[in-house]
Motif scaffolding. Sequence first.
Motif, PDB file in Angstrom:
ATOM      1  N   LYS A   1      -2.801  -0.215   4.372  1.00 39.28           N
ATOM      2  CA  LYS A   1      -2.463   0.974   5.165  1.00 39.28           C
ATOM      3  C   LYS A   1      -0.968   1.047   5.472  1.00 39.28           C
ATOM      4  CE  LYS A   1      -5.099  -0.359   8.559  1.00 39.28           C
ATOM      5  NZ  LYS A   1      -5.518  -1.703   8.122  1.00 39.28           N
ATOM      6  N   THR A   2      -0.411  -0.066   5.962  1.00 42.20           N
ATOM      7  CA  THR A   2       1.014  -0.061   6.306  1.00 42.20           C
ATOM      8  C   THR A   2       1.866   0.147   5.053  1.00 42.20           C
ATOM      9  OG1 THR A   2       0.643  -1.502   8.193  1.00 42.20           O
ATOM     10  CG2 THR A   2       2.870  -1.458   7.308  1.00 42.20           C
ATOM     11  N   THR A   3       1.469  -0.486   3.961  1.00 42.34           N
ATOM     12  CA  THR A   3       2.224  -0.334   2.716  1.00 42.34           C
ATOM     13  C   THR A   3       2.238   1.135   2.294  1.00 42.34           C
ATOM     14  OG1 THR A   3       1.516  -2.542   2.067  1.00 42.34           O
ATOM     15  CG2 THR A   3       2.396  -1.149   0.316  1.00 42.34           C
TER      16      THR A   3
ATOM     17  N   CYS B   1       1.817   7.316  12.088  1.00 44.86           N
ATOM     18  CA  CYS B   1       1.581   6.486  13.275  1.00 44.86           C
ATOM     19  C   CYS B   1       0.811   5.257  12.802  1.00 44.86           C
ATOM     20  CB  CYS B   1       0.752   7.242  14.310  1.00 44.86           C
ATOM     21  SG  CYS B   1       1.377   8.864  14.749  1.00 44.86           S
ATOM     22  N   ASP B   2       1.510   4.119  12.687  1.00 43.12           N
ATOM     23  CA  ASP B   2       0.871   2.920  12.132  1.00 43.12           C
ATOM     24  C   ASP B   2       0.275   2.065  13.250  1.00 43.12           C
ATOM     25  OD1 ASP B   2      -0.016   0.843  10.626  1.00 43.12           O
ATOM     26  OD2 ASP B   2       1.950   0.106  10.040  1.00 43.12           O
ATOM     27  N   GLU B   3      -0.995   2.205  13.475  1.00 46.21           N
ATOM     28  CA  GLU B   3      -1.706   1.475  14.538  1.00 46.21           C
ATOM     29  C   GLU B   3      -0.887   1.467  15.828  1.00 46.21           C
ATOM     30  OE1 GLU B   3      -4.054  -1.824  13.662  1.00 46.21           O
ATOM     31  OE2 GLU B   3      -3.804  -1.721  11.495  1.00 46.21           O
ATOM     32  N   PRO B   4      -0.507   2.644  16.323  1.00 49.01           N
ATOM     33  CA  PRO B   4       0.427   2.685  17.455  1.00 49.01           C
ATOM     34  C   PRO B   4      -0.128   2.103  18.750  1.00 49.01           C
ATOM     35  CG  PRO B   4      -0.436   4.877  17.006  1.00 49.01           C
ATOM     36  CD  PRO B   4      -0.908   3.998  15.896  1.00 49.01           C
TER      37      PRO B   4
ATOM     38  N   PHE C   1       5.715   2.341  14.666  1.00 48.00           N
ATOM     39  CA  PHE C   1       5.178   1.066  14.201  1.00 48.00           C
ATOM     40  C   PHE C   1       4.199   0.439  15.187  1.00 48.00           C
ATOM     41  CE2 PHE C   1       9.042   1.798  11.878  1.00 48.00           C
ATOM     42  CZ  PHE C   1       8.694   1.446  10.591  1.00 48.00           C
ATOM     43  N   GLN C   2       3.431  -0.494  14.637  1.00 50.87           N
ATOM     44  CA  GLN C   2       2.385  -1.158  15.407  1.00 50.87           C
ATOM     45  C   GLN C   2       2.966  -1.974  16.558  1.00 50.87           C
ATOM     46  OE1 GLN C   2      -0.100  -3.397  12.841  1.00 50.87           O
ATOM     47  NE2 GLN C   2      -1.227  -4.396  14.472  1.00 50.87           N
ATOM     48  N   ASP C   3       4.041  -2.693  16.256  1.00 51.73           N
ATOM     49  CA  ASP C   3       4.605  -3.574  17.264  1.00 51.73           C
ATOM     50  C   ASP C   3       5.878  -2.946  17.815  1.00 51.73           C
ATOM     51  OD1 ASP C   3       5.827  -5.425  18.762  1.00 51.73           O
ATOM     52  OD2 ASP C   3       5.753  -7.047  17.298  1.00 51.73           O
TER      53      ASP C   3
HETATM   54 MG   LIG Z   1      -0.746  -2.705   8.944  1.00 54.95          MG
END
Ligand SMILES: [Mg+2]
Length: 320
Positions: free
Chosen positions: A55-57, A179-182, A99-101
């Motif tokens: 997913k992130t890629t 929105c990557d796992e926000p 980003f997620q983090d």
């Molecule tokens: Mg990811």
Amino acid sequence: MNEVLMKVQDLSKYFTIDTDWRGKPVSVLKAVDEVSLTINKGEAFGLVGESGCGKTTLGKILVNLYSPTSGKIFFEGKELSALNKKQRRSYCKDIQMIFQDPYASLNPRMTVGDIIAEPIIINKLLPMSEVEERVIFLLNCVGLARHQRNRFPHEFSGGQRQRVGIARALAVEPKLIVCDEPVSALDVSIQAQVLNLLDDLKEEFKLTYLFIAHGLGVVKHISDRVGVMYLGKLVEIAPKKELYANPLNPYTQALLSAIPVINSEKKERIILKGDVPSPINPPAGCRFSSRCFKEFGPCKLNAPKLKEVSPGHWVACHLF
Ligand SMILES: [Mg+2]
Ligand SMILES: Nc1ncnc2c1ncn2[C@@H]1O[C@H](COP(=O)(O)OP(=O)(O)O)[C@@H](O)[C@H]1O
């Protein structure tokens, strides 16, 4: 009729893990493998799948942080690889990522005000005299106060830092936000606040979202359509209501059964056998076949293609 904002065609990203003495790849990881999807203007497209499925890629390819190994990306009808330098710069401004983090994605040495101002200045969006006013406006939009612009990221809570990340993404007036796992890194009590904020901002700024999550629970509220990924492949796409009411791919059924239910209505939890196989040596045929509870004849032999089984409902499974 829906207007297509972004179209992704047979997009792949392979990472070379190991090479022989001549530098020839001997081990390749297929993080994203021939993914095709469209995102309509104004919609929130939810992309769901277990950790490591690519997913992130995929998100990073769309915001131009990775170049794809193969495949095409069309944005507003124009193909990305055909854009000149100026058009590409405008593409990079139009598509932002959250980003997620939120801690890792903010420069710890810059004040929050400078973090939000930076993309405005780099892209020369406003005269310098107007930047501060704009930063204060953006802080207010994400629920932060003007005086907080002089603070550093470590002085904020996780939820507030994610708000800063959102303000920075909004600063360049993007059309699409990945929105990557926000909310994955946030406390459960904060998650709903940030999700509601994203939902409100989508209306206010007329945004389109690619909303990534690892479970179907989080995207249920925010998405219009949902795509399910497994080991680099899209296995099902459907309008949200249809997907939750009538999941066809056994993998989607398993993901859906993992959402906790509050009411007393008993729900059978599908426990998948084994772990996600490695994307370096994925199972032959259907990638999910090694864990699928409905596996039969052709599954281990051929990879199923995405088929439209009812209007807008696509599934890649030999059962259909
Ligand atoms: Mg990811
Ligand atoms: N830069 C990289 N180099 C090598 N492998 C990578 C790289 N980035 C991601 N991967 C691998 O690609 C796969 C997909 O990763 P990722 O896109 O981060 O998945 P997700 O976001 O769905 O958890 C994983 O197996 C991961 O280890």
